[in-house]
Design an enzyme around this catalytic site. Structure first.
Site, PDB file in Angstrom:
ATOM      1  CE  LYS A  67      -3.749  -2.223   2.535  1.00  0.00           C
ATOM      2  NZ  LYS A  67      -4.599  -2.204   3.745  1.00  0.00           N
ATOM      3  N   GLY A  68       0.611   2.126  -0.933  1.00  0.00           N
ATOM      4  CA  GLY A  68       1.400   3.328  -1.037  1.00  0.00           C
ATOM      5  C   GLY A  68       0.608   4.557  -0.670  1.00  0.00           C
ATOM      6  CB  ALA A  71      -1.200   3.319  -5.815  1.00  0.00           C
ATOM      7  CB  VAL A  73       1.426  -2.814  -4.890  1.00  0.00           C
ATOM      8  CG1 VAL A  73       2.211  -3.729  -5.837  1.00  0.00           C
ATOM      9  CG2 VAL A  73       1.913  -1.382  -5.012  1.00  0.00           C
ATOM     10  CG  ASP A 181      10.765   7.071  -0.469  1.00  0.00           C
ATOM     11  OD1 ASP A 181      11.233   7.207   0.687  1.00  0.00           O
ATOM     12  OD2 ASP A 181       9.680   6.519  -0.691  1.00  0.00           O
TER      13      ASP A 181
END
Length: 1187
Positions: A67-68, A71, A73, A181
């Protein structure tokens, strides 16, 4: 964005056989996407009935693996090649225009990156509400999970991983792309444990010299310029993150961490982190030069690639090839030749060859290019390419298969690879990627341990609530049976059951709105290590509060019958023959080349940020653990079995030491009694010298470093004094002594060893004390501790009474004040500690008679020189001699020092030179002169008893007045013209370390007069309970605190230095008699600790942190400063005394040089006198008193 297609079917590049059913297919796609984005909202519904299987294009959705920020995944399988892929699903309706541009920028950047260690983008699909990014799947999971499961990496393995990371980041920088990042969670591992860099959501394009200003990234990995809010150089930010990543790989812990974001920010801005003991010097150098606060001083990527640590080990041609390729910016990987074998396989599947080539050249990232890329990767992995039988319609064979099985499982369990929706017919299944399933321990932690990158602030605070609601356009479908019959209709695809959304190991895209304390299933549920490394400050604070609310007790990991795989070695086979997980874990910690995370149960490493709550929980766990109790019981049994013989031998040894001590004490008392009984009226006058020799009062000794030092001479090699006179006993500066230092065994010589000389008469002692005018020295003596000294006496041949009278009446005690020795004081105090009080009373009774007998208490100053009954003895030889009484009698109560301290003693015996930090409490030499003259001058035979009293008082007043007048510029006293022999000298001290002042590396180099304090122990009225001149030391004094030390002291003078070392180790200072006193150190100095790499705190600016830091000082600088401090003390104060005493020095002396005594030398001529002055007949030297 031209590369993003307008629909899933169109993006797939496959003609739709049934156009009327395109909309239902899109609805079928939207439904699982919504469920993927809102797992919380759909959890209850999924419990009752699982949603249908989702398919997007040619991909079957399986479970959520990440989980971003914006979004989700999901893990998916390509229906044709059976390759596992990761699909990032982005809901465009939840993004504003700015974030939507970032998504398109991420796609654009990933298209530019074709590198073996960067996650590859295969396909891009777009619907009205969703964007699907099909990317490469790394089955090995995050390197963070690998570290949790296996502990820190050995430097050899860490070098291999770090090389791959550096090659990938360098590749990005060469193409003007900055990641921003980089962290352990974004470093993935493929099936061969090779690095794959993922999550380019915060990446951006940059130009050389251009500064960026967007705050993004993970706080523990963020550079200090990001915390300061400054514009920053993009590549330098990545280099800082690379330094943190390398530290994590080698150490298994973060270099910067904190309970809150504010604490973390403070630590990052301080640039200080801990270097463990197991880290090599080359690795430390590389990390320290990547973690420098100043961005311009950090290493560049080229310097990192050429670093010594990076070049260690076996040659790595792959790394060299990648670096060369990175430097060739214009050479693009897209220009590789088209693989004809792959094209032929696609043609057999029904793909149009020309359309495939067109898609590859145009970088369309559609279904054709995605299939080609997947088959090409499969060919590289398996070295062969088996394809299914050719079919013009790839989707229809899937619809006709009725044996495709799927199974729904709980969210926290693993999916059985045998139950996946796979194509079982045809040779293609043999080459599928089912073997690339994530490792079990990694899969069990994906959802429970997700940590989130802190990105650009999002103003929508209610985003999480909106995501939990079912958005319009995502209709719900009625639940269907788990295994419905598959009809040859495309609309029926939505009825296929889907596996549960489950944690995976691929491509984390964090979402700031989902910042929540993770469910701790790691490391006994204790401590900050239960959370992910990159958590922001808010999550850390909530996590800490959650920890504090937990009950303290035994760890659930210890009591649980099913240990979590995160902390135990993974049992892939499930065999019952495997050892206990705890035993395996303990055994793994015995390997010195690996390090597990600090909060793991048996880990020897503790995180720098661990708090008290974690420690308390760990202690509670240890106390409640049955294994610890079992070890204690076993230890007690071993002690019972083997401890008894050791105790018996120890008791026997102690008993022997006690017997020896009693024998020595008895022999000593017998010798004293024999000496006291043998004294008679007609005994030779030189018995005084013999008695003083027995009391360890020796002539002057050589310097401590001289080859003829007493520490290196046998016991009975002290030569007798020459008969010529006192002049022959003197020595020049640095010359050998005429009378060597005698060993401690000389204390026990029998009276027959050396017959006493016969030239010196014995003196009667007056019982009246002269009054001394009080002065400033009295106040000094009242506020300072008493010291004890030992005086050495030279045998002197004197003539008649007039000569003796004039000898005692002159101020000739320069050598006495110059050669004061703390070693003599300790030796003398040690020898007198053998005297018992009763034995001393017997000696006093036999020396003085019952009429003059007075009780003697060695710890009181009540006794004085006024001995009752001695007034009428006159010239009688029955009483003690003057020097005996002066040396053996306690200090009188009314005795006062003169108001001034002589400059010579200021230089030699100042507090700074004594290295004790105390002021000077010693008796000035003029007092000693008066005392000795008053006691040594014989009274006229025909005088009444009161005449000796008056004459002794007159001598003392005359001498004191002369000394005071010489210091106060008064007219000097009349001085005799003849030369006089010195009677008393003081030995120099042995080498002894100074325990209190900041010292250089070797105190022997400085040769400070370590313990020059005091001539005679002098007490004023308020100090009546201090120690006497010859009082035995306290039993608790460090050098005398054990029988072993006591016997060692009697046998060797080398114990003096050992005792000083013991006192220094105990944090106490020892005075001349071994009495401990707390050292008064300056605030700017603290003792240096052991230089252990693992107890050292590194500074990013190439300096170690001091225990109490000084600005801009490294460890070597502090070391040099410590030596410089000592040299400053030696150079500035020299021999003229400390700054306090220099302010009270008297005026220039005006006494003739022939009779210039040490008591009247001013500071202006002290140094010259000590180094060069020498009387014609009286030689003396400065024996290494700090010159």
């Amino acid at each position: 964005m031209a590369a993003v297609s307008s629909g899933a079917a169109a993006a797939a590049g496959i003609p739709n056989p049934n156009p009327n059913r395109e909309r239902p297919q899109q609805q079928q796609q939207q439904q699982p996407a919504s469920a993927a984005l809102h797992p919380v909202a759909h959890r209850s519904a999924a419990a009752a009935c699982r949603p249908p299987l989702a398919r997007v294009g040619y991909y079957e959705m399986e479970r959520t693996i990440g989980k971003g920020n914006f979004a989700v995944v999901k893990l998916a399988t390509h229906m044709i090649t059976k390759a596992k892929v990761a699909i990032k699903i982005v809901d465009k309706t939840q993004l504003d225009d700015e974030n939507l541009k970032k998504i398109f920028r991420e796609v654009q950047i990933m298209k530019m990156l074709r590198h073996p260690h960067i996650i590859r983008l295969y396909q891009v699909m777009e619907t009205e509400r969703m964007i699907y990014l099909v990317t490469e799947y790394a089955s090995g999971g995050e390197i963070f999970d690998h570290l949790v499961a296996h502990g820190r990496m050995a430097e050899k393995d860490a070098r291999r991983k770090f090389k791959q990371i550096v090659a990938a980041v360098y590749f990005c920088h060469c193409r003007s792309i900055v990641h921003r990042d980089l962290k352990a969670e974004n470093l993935l591992l493929d099936h061969n444990l090779n690095i794959k860099i993922a999550d380019f959501g915060f990446s951006n394009l940059f130009s050389r010299g251009q500064l960026l200003k967007t705050w993004c990234g993970s706080p523990p990995y963020a550079a200090p310029e990001l915390f300061e809010g400054k514009e920053y150089d993009g590549p330098k930010v990545d280099i800082w993150s690379l330094g943190v990543v390398l530290y994590v790989l080698v150490c298994g812990a973060l270099p910067f961490d904190g309970s809150t974001l504010q604490n973390l920010r403070a630590r990052v801005l301080s640039g200080k982190f801990r270097i463990p003991f197991f880290m090599s010097t080359d690795c430390e150098y590389l990390i320290r030069h990547m973690l420098i606060l100043e961005p311009s001083r950090r290493l560049s990527m080229e310097q990192i690639c050429k670093n010594k640590w990076m070049r260690q080990g076996d040659p790595d041609p792959e790394f060299d090839r990648l670096i060369v390729e990175c430097e060739q910016v214009k050479v693009e990987r897209e220009t590789e030749l088209i693989n004809e074998q792959v094209l032929m396989a696609m043609a057999e599947m029904g793909f149009d060859r020309e359309r495939t080539l067109q898609s590859l050249h145009a970088d369309s990232y559609d279904h054709y290019s995605a299939t080609y890329s997947l088959l090409s990767d499969k060919l590289k992995r398996h070295k062969n390419l088996c394809v299914a039988p050719p079919t013009p319609r790839p989707l229809y064979p899937l619809q006709d298969q009725s044996n495709a099985v799927s199974m729904t499982v709980p969210q926290v369990q693993l999916i059985n690879p045998e139950n996946q929706i796979v194509e079982t017919d045809g040779p293609m299944a043999l080459d599928s990627d089912e073997g690339e399933e994530p490792s079990p321990e990694a899969m069990a932690r994906y959802l429970s341990m997700r940590r989130h990158t802190v990105g650009v602030p999002d103003p929508r605070a209610e985003m999480q609530e909106d995501l939990q609601k079912l958005a319009p356009g995502f209709p719900r479908v009625a639940p269907q049976a788990p295994f419905p019959p598959l009809m040859p209709a495309l609309a029926q695809m939505q009825l296929m059951p889907t596996p549960s959304l489950q944690p995976g190991q691929q491509l984390e895209y964090k979402e700031q709105s989902l910042l929540q304390p993770p469910t701790l299933q790691l490391l006994n549920g204790m401590g900050p290590l239960g959370r992910r490394a990159s958590d922001g400050g808010a999550n850390i604070q909530l996590h800490t509060q959650q920890l504090l609310k937990r009950p303290r007790g035994q760890s659930p990991l210890v009591t649980s019958p099913h240990p979590i795989p995160a902390v135990a070695p993974v049992d892939e086979e499930g065999s019952d023959a495997e050892p206990d997980p705890e035993a395996v874990q303990r055994s793994s910690y015995k390997d010195c080349n690996t390090l597990h995370l600090p909060m793991e149960r048996f880990s020897p490493v503790r995180r720098f940020s661990d708090g008290a709550a974690t420690i308390q929980a760990y202690k509670t766990q240890l106390e409640n653990n049955s294994l610890i109790r079992q070890l204690k019981q076993e230890c007690e049994q071993l002690q019972k079995m083997y401890a008894a013989p050791q105790d018996e031998r120890l008791m026997e040894h102690t008993q022997q030491q006690h017997v020896l001590y009693q024998q020595e004490q008895q022999i000593l008392h017998q010798q004293i009694q024999a000496l006291s009984l043998g004294h008679g009226e007609n005994q030779p006058s030189s018995h005084l010298t013999y008695q003083l020799q027995r009391l360890r009062i020796q002539p002057s000794s050589p310097p401590p470093t001289h080859p003829s030092n007493h520490l290196f001479r046998p016991a009975n090699q002290s030569s007798p004094p020459p008969p010529g006179g006192g002049a022959g006993l003197m020595q020049t500066h640095g010359g050998p002594s005429a009378v060597q230092y005698q060993h401690g065994s000389a204390l026990y010589q029998s009276p027959s060893d050396s017959p006493p000389p016969t030239s010196l008469p014995r003196m009667a002692l007056a019982n009246q004390q002269p009054s001394v005018p009080p002065g400033s020295a009295r106040t000094l003596a009242q506020t300072l501790p008493q010291q004890q000294v030992t005086i050495q006496v030279q045998e002197v041949e004197l003539g008649g009474g007039a000569q003796r009278q004039s000898f005692l009446a002159t101020p000739c005690h320069r050598v006495l004040g110059k050669q004061l020795s703390a070693d003599n004081a300790e030796t003398h105090s040690r020898s007198l500690s053998r005297f018992h009080t009763s034995a001393y009373e017997q000696l006093t009774a036999q020396l003085l008679g019952e009429s003059v007998m007075g009780s003697y208490n060695p710890y009181l100053q009540g006794a004085s020189l006024k001995v009752p009954g001695l007034e009428g003895y006159g010239l009688s030889y029955g009483g003690p001699s003057a020097l005996q009484q002066a040396l053996l009698s306690p200090t009188p109560l009314e005795y006062r020092p003169p108001p001034q301290v002589t400059p010579t003693l200021q230089g030699l015996l100042s507090p700074r030179h004594s290295l004790t930090g105390h002021a000077d409490p010693r008796l000035p030499p003029q007092e000693l002169a008066a005392l000795l003259k008053r006691h040594s001058r014989p009274a006229p035979p025909t005088a009444p008893p009161t005449i000796p009293q008056d004459y002794g008082e007159m001598l003392l007043l005359q001498q004191l007045g002369q000394a005071a007048e010489s210091l106060d510029s008064a007219p000097p006293q009349a001085t005799p013209t003849q030369h006089y022999h010195h009677l008393l000298q003081i030995r120099t001290p042995p080498e002894c370390p100074a325990p209190s002042l900041p010292h250089s590396e070797s105190m022997e180099e400085d040769e400070m007069p370590a313990y020059h304090e005091g001539l005679l122990a002098k007490a004023a009225a308020p100090c009546t309970e201090a120690h006497e001149l010859l009082a035995p030391p306290l039993g608790s004094t460090p050098p005398y605190s054990s029988p072993t030390h006591r016997h060692a002291y009697l046998r060797s003078a080398t114990a003096t230095r050992e005792s000083c070392a013991d006192a220094a180790d105990a944090g106490m200072e020892s005075d001349h008699n071994g009495y401990g006193s707390r050292s008064t150190q300056s605030d700017s100095y603290r003792p240096r600790g052991a230089l252990q790499r693992h107890h050292t705190i590194q500074t990013c600016d190439d300096a170690y942190e001091q225990v109490e830091p000084m600005s801009g000082m490294s460890l070597l600088a502090g070391k040099a400063l410590s030596s410089a401090r000592m040299s400053d003390i030696l150079s500035q104060s020299s021999l003229t005394g400390s700054q306090q005493l220099q302010q009270r020095e008297g005026p220039v002396c005006d006494v003739d040089a022939d009779v210039h005594s040490s008591s009247c030398y001013p500071s202006s001529c002290t140094t010259d006198m000590l180094l060069s002055y020498k009387t014609p007949d009286l030689q003396y030297s400065v024996e290494q008193a700090g010159v």
